[in-house]
Write a protein that holds these residues in place. Structure first.
Motif, short mmCIF file in Angstrom:
data_model
loop_
_atom_site.label_atom_id
_atom_site.label_comp_id
_atom_site.label_asym_id
_atom_site.label_seq_id
_atom_site.Cartn_x
_atom_site.Cartn_y
_atom_site.Cartn_z
N UNK A 161 -2.48 -2.92 -7.88
CA UNK A 161 -2.24 -3.04 -6.43
C UNK A 161 -1.51 -4.35 -6.13
N UNK A 162 -1.84 -5.41 -6.85
CA UNK A 162 -1.14 -6.69 -6.68
C UNK A 162 0.33 -6.56 -7.06
N UNK A 163 0.62 -5.80 -8.13
CA UNK A 163 2.02 -5.55 -8.52
C UNK A 163 2.78 -4.85 -7.38
N UNK A 164 2.12 -3.89 -6.73
CA UNK A 164 2.77 -3.14 -5.64
C UNK A 164 3.11 -4.07 -4.47
N UNK B 173 12.42 3.73 -14.29
CA UNK B 173 13.46 4.42 -13.49
C UNK B 173 12.94 4.78 -12.11
N UNK B 174 11.70 5.20 -12.02
CA UNK B 174 11.11 5.55 -10.71
C UNK B 174 11.10 4.34 -9.77
N UNK B 175 10.66 3.22 -10.31
CA UNK B 175 10.59 2.00 -9.49
C UNK B 175 11.99 1.55 -9.07
N UNK B 176 12.97 1.70 -9.98
CA UNK B 176 14.34 1.32 -9.64
C UNK B 176 14.91 2.22 -8.54
N UNK B 177 14.66 3.53 -8.63
CA UNK B 177 15.14 4.47 -7.61
C UNK B 177 14.52 4.15 -6.26
N UNK B 178 13.21 3.88 -6.27
CA UNK B 178 12.54 3.49 -5.02
C UNK B 178 13.16 2.20 -4.47
N UNK B 179 13.47 1.27 -5.37
CA UNK B 179 14.10 0.02 -4.95
C UNK B 179 15.46 0.24 -4.32
N UNK B 180 16.25 1.17 -4.88
CA UNK B 180 17.58 1.48 -4.33
C UNK B 180 17.44 2.08 -2.92
N UNK C 10 0.84 -1.21 0.00
CA UNK C 10 0.00 0.00 0.00
C UNK C 10 0.87 1.25 0.00
N UNK C 11 1.92 1.26 0.82
CA UNK C 11 2.82 2.41 0.90
C UNK C 11 3.50 2.69 -0.44
N UNK C 12 3.99 1.65 -1.10
CA UNK C 12 4.65 1.83 -2.40
C UNK C 12 3.67 2.34 -3.45
N UNK C 13 2.45 1.86 -3.38
CA UNK C 13 1.44 2.31 -4.34
C UNK C 13 1.17 3.81 -4.15
N UNK C 14 1.07 4.24 -2.89
CA UNK C 14 0.84 5.65 -2.60
C UNK C 14 2.02 6.50 -3.03
N UNK C 15 3.23 5.98 -2.84
CA UNK C 15 4.44 6.71 -3.26
C UNK C 15 4.43 6.93 -4.76
N UNK C 16 4.10 5.88 -5.51
CA UNK C 16 4.07 5.99 -6.96
C UNK C 16 3.02 7.00 -7.42
N UNK C 17 1.89 7.03 -6.72
CA UNK C 17 0.84 7.99 -7.06
C UNK C 17 1.31 9.42 -6.79
N UNK C 18 2.01 9.61 -5.64
CA UNK C 18 2.42 10.96 -5.24
C UNK C 18 3.55 11.52 -6.09
N UNK C 19 4.48 10.65 -6.54
CA UNK C 19 5.64 11.18 -7.28
C UNK C 19 5.32 11.45 -8.76
N UNK C 20 4.19 10.99 -9.21
CA UNK C 20 3.80 11.25 -10.59
C UNK C 20 2.83 12.43 -10.65
N UNK C 21 2.89 13.21 -11.72
CA UNK C 21 1.94 14.33 -11.87
C UNK C 21 0.50 13.83 -11.81
N UNK C 22 -0.33 14.62 -11.17
CA UNK C 22 -1.73 14.22 -10.99
C UNK C 22 -2.42 14.01 -12.34
N UNK C 23 -2.07 14.88 -13.33
CA UNK C 23 -2.70 14.75 -14.64
C UNK C 23 -2.40 13.39 -15.27
#
Length: 347
Positions: free
Chosen positions: A50-53, A120-127, A19-32
């Protein structure tokens, strides 16, 4: 080091971090961009994303657990914290990179927006999470190591304390033995029947000492029974030169003392006093309340004392200290010497 189970963490932590990772991905991307994607989502798409997250969170932490377990066997933390931390972080980042690369080889529908930016976003979060996870596992390792060391230290301290108590309980005044052997020798020649009784009482005293050497506390009633046999030896030796009175108390049945406490206090009074049939040494054992016992004697101090090691009182003080109990209170006046010791409630 003990083997740790992460069962509860796997059960509740992975979905939570998903859930936390899903929210992070939503927040770091532009709302549009997010709204443009969600506009084309079905309920199944939301469930799939959500299953992927959750899957990604599981991969992050599970690789951390497995890498930690493997490195603990082949390259532990002791003496190489920096290199171990670097190896673990790089191994986990490399593992995550390979898995993300493989994941993005699949062709997902365009509405998911799983493009190079998302990769790249997912990789940075992973690092970032790899660094945090490694730090957490390092902290966990040293916490359990500290706890184990503290536990061993406490166990060692308890064993040391017990050993000290055993040594104190077996600590006897050599003069007591020598004096009694001398008296037995004299009685055998002049009063053989009394000598037999004397030897019987002496053996019961040492039997009591051996029988209770493993106990830290003994019932006051038992200690008083032992004192009767102990005083018999002095009655034979000094007659009415020593007079001892013991107050009756109901507390004696339910309270306890370290073994030989009363014997050491009586011996201390006898050793440091001068007395005779005309001027006897009077020792009183009384119970001022249900928590303490007092041994007091009239003060007839020797004019020239022999060297005294004060072993008796030191022995009692040390035993009470090791048992974390209040130390005996000594009160001395011109005419009286009194020692008040705490009693323990028996379980």
């Amino acid at each position: 080091m003990q083997k740790h189970s992460y069962k509860l963490f796997r059960l509740y932590g992975y979905p939570g971090f998903g859930v936390l990772l899903y929210l992070i991905m939503v927040l770091i991307n532009p709302l549009e961009r997010t709204m443009a994607s969600w506009k084309h989502y079905s309920v199944l798409d939301f469930i799939l994303e959500f299953t992927f997250s959750i899957f990604y969170a599981t991969v992050l932490f599970e690789t951390g657990i497995q890498i930690t377990t493997a490195l603990n066997k082949w390259y532990n933390w002791e003496g190489r914290i920096k290199s171990r931390f670097a190896i673990q972080v790089m191994t986990q980042i490399l593992t995550i990179y390979i898995l993300i690369t493989l994941f993005f080889q699949f062709r997902f529908p365009a509405r998911f927006g799983y493009d190079e930016l998302m990769s790249r976003q997912i990789l940075i979060i992973g690092v970032i999470f790899s660094l945090l996870i490694t730090a957490v596992f390092a902290a966990e390792h040293f916490f359990y190591k500290w706890r184990d060391a503290s536990s061993r230290s406490l166990e060692l301290e308890q064993h040391t304390t017990q050993a000290q108590l055993e040594a104190l309980k077996l600590q006897l005044d050599p003069h007591f033995m020598f004096n009694n052997l001398s008296i037995v020798t004299a009685l055998i020649e002049d009063q053989p029947k009394t000598a037999i009784s004397y030897i019987s009482k002496l053996s019961s005293i040492y039997r009591y000492m051996l029988a209770n050497r493993m106990r830290n506390v003994i019932a006051v009633a038992e200690e008083l029974e032992f004192i009767k046999a102990y005083l018999y030896l002095y009655e034979i030796r000094y007659g009415d030169g020593i007079q001892i009175s013991v107050e009756e108390s109901k507390a004696a049945a339910s309270q306890g003392l370290p073994p030989l406490t009363l014997q050491l206090l009586i011996e201390n009074a006898i050793k440091h006093s001068v007395f005779s049939l005309d001027y006897p040494l009077r020792i009183n054992i009384r119970f001022p309340n249900n928590d303490t016992i007092i041994v007091e004697n009239n003060k007839t101090v020797k004019v020239s004392n022999d060297y005294s090691s004060k072993l008796g009182l030191q022995n009692i003080n040390e035993r009470y200290r090791l048992m974390n109990q209040p130390l005996p209170v000594v009160t001395e006046t011109n005419s009286c010497f009194m020692v008040e010791v705490a009693m323990f409630t028996l379980n």
